[in-house]
Every structure is written in C-alpha cells, then in structure tokens.
Design a protein around this motif. Structure first.
Motif, mmCIF file in Angstrom:
data_model
loop_
_atom_site.group_PDB
_atom_site.id
_atom_site.type_symbol
_atom_site.label_atom_id
_atom_site.label_comp_id
_atom_site.label_asym_id
_atom_site.label_seq_id
_atom_site.Cartn_x
_atom_site.Cartn_y
_atom_site.Cartn_z
ATOM 1 N N SER A 52 -31.409 61.336 62.914
ATOM 2 C CA SER A 52 -32.337 60.217 62.793
ATOM 3 C C SER A 52 -33.684 60.553 63.441
ATOM 4 C CB SER A 52 -31.730 58.975 63.445
ATOM 5 O OG SER A 52 -32.659 57.927 63.462
ATOM 6 N N VAL A 53 -33.645 61.094 64.644
ATOM 7 C CA VAL A 53 -34.885 61.463 65.335
ATOM 8 C C VAL A 53 -35.581 62.593 64.588
ATOM 9 C CG1 VAL A 53 -35.810 62.498 67.448
ATOM 10 C CG2 VAL A 53 -34.152 60.654 67.600
ATOM 11 N N PHE A 54 -34.819 63.570 64.129
ATOM 12 C CA PHE A 54 -35.408 64.696 63.397
ATOM 13 C C PHE A 54 -36.130 64.215 62.146
ATOM 14 C CE2 PHE A 54 -35.418 68.366 60.580
ATOM 15 C CZ PHE A 54 -35.934 69.342 61.431
ATOM 16 N N GLU A 55 -35.524 63.333 61.396
ATOM 17 C CA GLU A 55 -36.161 62.795 60.190
ATOM 18 C C GLU A 55 -37.438 62.029 60.527
ATOM 19 O OE1 GLU A 55 -33.464 60.540 57.762
ATOM 20 O OE2 GLU A 55 -31.960 62.136 57.838
ATOM 21 N N ARG A 56 -37.385 61.234 61.584
ATOM 22 C CA ARG A 56 -38.555 60.456 61.993
ATOM 23 C C ARG A 56 -39.689 61.372 62.474
ATOM 24 N NH1 ARG A 56 -36.056 57.029 65.351
ATOM 25 N NH2 ARG A 56 -36.619 58.181 67.188
ATOM 26 N N MET A 57 -39.366 62.390 63.236
ATOM 27 C CA MET A 57 -40.385 63.297 63.765
ATOM 28 C C MET A 57 -40.900 64.266 62.704
ATOM 29 S SD MET A 57 -41.083 62.737 66.950
ATOM 30 C CE MET A 57 -41.104 61.020 66.472
ATOM 31 N N ASN A 58 -40.146 64.476 61.651
ATOM 32 C CA ASN A 58 -40.491 65.444 60.623
ATOM 33 C C ASN A 58 -41.401 64.861 59.538
ATOM 34 O OD1 ASN A 58 -40.261 68.132 60.054
ATOM 35 N ND2 ASN A 58 -38.443 67.927 58.790
ATOM 36 N N SER A 59 -42.038 63.733 59.799
ATOM 37 C CA SER A 59 -42.982 63.163 58.835
ATOM 38 C C SER A 59 -44.320 63.902 58.907
ATOM 39 C CB SER A 59 -43.206 61.672 59.113
ATOM 40 O OG SER A 59 -43.962 61.499 60.289
ATOM 41 N N ARG A 60 -45.115 63.781 57.890
ATOM 42 C CA ARG A 60 -46.412 64.475 57.839
ATOM 43 C C ARG A 60 -47.312 64.102 59.017
ATOM 44 N NH1 ARG A 60 -50.017 66.574 53.495
ATOM 45 N NH2 ARG A 60 -52.118 66.352 54.312
ATOM 46 N N GLU A 61 -47.402 62.807 59.323
ATOM 47 C CA GLU A 61 -48.264 62.352 60.418
ATOM 48 C C GLU A 61 -47.794 62.896 61.758
ATOM 49 O OE1 GLU A 61 -46.650 59.837 58.475
ATOM 50 O OE2 GLU A 61 -48.262 59.838 56.997
ATOM 51 N N ASN A 62 -46.484 62.832 61.986
ATOM 52 C CA ASN A 62 -45.945 63.327 63.252
ATOM 53 C C ASN A 62 -46.094 64.834 63.378
ATOM 54 O OD1 ASN A 62 -45.181 60.934 64.533
ATOM 55 N ND2 ASN A 62 -43.265 60.850 63.423
ATOM 56 N N LEU A 63 -45.900 65.562 62.299
ATOM 57 C CA LEU A 63 -46.053 67.014 62.352
ATOM 58 C C LEU A 63 -47.496 67.405 62.645
ATOM 59 C CD1 LEU A 63 -43.689 68.215 59.494
ATOM 60 C CD2 LEU A 63 -43.340 68.394 61.967
ATOM 61 N N GLU A 64 -48.455 66.679 62.086
ATOM 62 C CA GLU A 64 -49.866 66.939 62.392
ATOM 63 C C GLU A 64 -50.147 66.671 63.865
ATOM 64 O OE1 GLU A 64 -52.387 64.733 59.749
ATOM 65 O OE2 GLU A 64 -51.658 65.809 57.977
ATOM 66 N N TRP A 65 -49.607 65.584 64.394
ATOM 67 C CA TRP A 65 -49.776 65.221 65.800
ATOM 68 C C TRP A 65 -49.142 66.276 66.704
ATOM 69 C CZ3 TRP A 65 -45.913 62.855 69.145
ATOM 70 C CH2 TRP A 65 -46.444 62.322 70.315
ATOM 71 N N ILE A 66 -47.938 66.721 66.354
ATOM 72 C CA ILE A 66 -47.240 67.754 67.124
ATOM 73 C C ILE A 66 -48.018 69.064 67.045
ATOM 74 C CG2 ILE A 66 -45.134 69.158 67.218
ATOM 75 C CD1 ILE A 66 -43.629 66.592 66.203
ATOM 76 N N ASN A 67 -48.511 69.413 65.854
ATOM 77 C CA ASN A 67 -49.307 70.635 65.678
ATOM 78 C C ASN A 67 -50.512 70.661 66.601
ATOM 79 O OD1 ASN A 67 -48.299 72.578 63.965
ATOM 80 N ND2 ASN A 67 -49.126 71.641 62.123
ATOM 81 N N LYS A 68 -51.208 69.548 66.729
ATOM 82 C CA LYS A 68 -52.378 69.475 67.604
ATOM 83 C C LYS A 68 -51.997 69.788 69.043
ATOM 84 C CE LYS A 68 -54.992 66.205 64.830
ATOM 85 N NZ LYS A 68 -55.528 64.848 64.723
ATOM 86 N N ARG A 69 -50.872 69.240 69.509
ATOM 87 C CA ARG A 69 -50.419 69.496 70.882
ATOM 88 C C ARG A 69 -50.065 70.966 71.069
ATOM 89 N NH1 ARG A 69 -51.679 64.957 69.826
ATOM 90 N NH2 ARG A 69 -51.672 63.226 71.262
ATOM 91 N N ILE A 70 -49.425 71.544 70.064
ATOM 92 C CA ILE A 70 -49.044 72.951 70.157
ATOM 93 C C ILE A 70 -50.281 73.848 70.166
ATOM 94 C CG2 ILE A 70 -47.907 74.844 68.922
ATOM 95 C CD1 ILE A 70 -45.817 72.731 67.993
ATOM 96 N N ILE A 71 -51.239 73.570 69.323
ATOM 97 C CA ILE A 71 -52.467 74.369 69.268
ATOM 98 C C ILE A 71 -53.210 74.291 70.597
ATOM 99 C CG2 ILE A 71 -54.743 74.534 68.170
ATOM 100 C CD1 ILE A 71 -53.243 73.752 65.512
#
Length: 84
Positions: A52-71
């Motif tokens: 459930s958490v993986f599906e929620r976090m794996n959305s386009r908006e969340n992945l962009e947000w996560i990408n920014k933190r990683i960069i």
C-alpha cells in the motif's frame, strides 16, 4: 521508502548526468541515508501495508518530490564526502 530511494539513487548514479560524482559504496550509502533523513518514514508491519505504501509513494508526483531530495543529497555528499 528505502526501496524506492535505493533504486533511484542506483539509477541516477549510473547515469550520465552524475559522471563526475564519486560512485564508491560509502558515498552511495551516504546519499541514501541523507535522502532518507529528509523524507518522511513510512513504517509497516505487513506485506499488505508495504504494498500500500509502495503504491502510494510510487506515483508521479511523489517520485518527482523524492527525486528532488535525492538530487540535493547527491550534491551535498559530492561537496562534503565522508570517505577516506
């Protein structure tokens, strides 16, 4: 969250955009740790909760947000590495 961050860091560090950054295991683990420290924790105790958490976090908006933190983390660790 950790699985997603590890996957994205691995992909980014193997890509052409970050060729000038150190790719040693220590720097990669530091990037993962710093990224996870800037992202919210999502603790689960069941496989259903994990999915459930993986599906929620794996959305386009969340992945962009996560990408920014990683960069941001890649640049911080690149500037201040902890390796010997």
């Amino acid at each position: 969250m950790e699985e997603i961050v590890r996957s994205i860091v691995t992909i980014l560090m193997r890509g052409t955009e970050y060729q000038t950054f150190c790719k040693c295991a220590q720097c990669e683990m530091d990037i993962i740790a710093l990224s996870l420290n800037t992202l919210p924790a999502h603790y689960v105790t069941t496989e259903q909760g994990r999915n459930s958490v993986f599906e929620r976090m794996n959305s386009r908006e969340n992945l962009e947000w996560i990408n920014k933190r990683i960069i941001q983390s890649i640049h911080v660790i690149g500037k201040y590495p902890h390796r010997n």
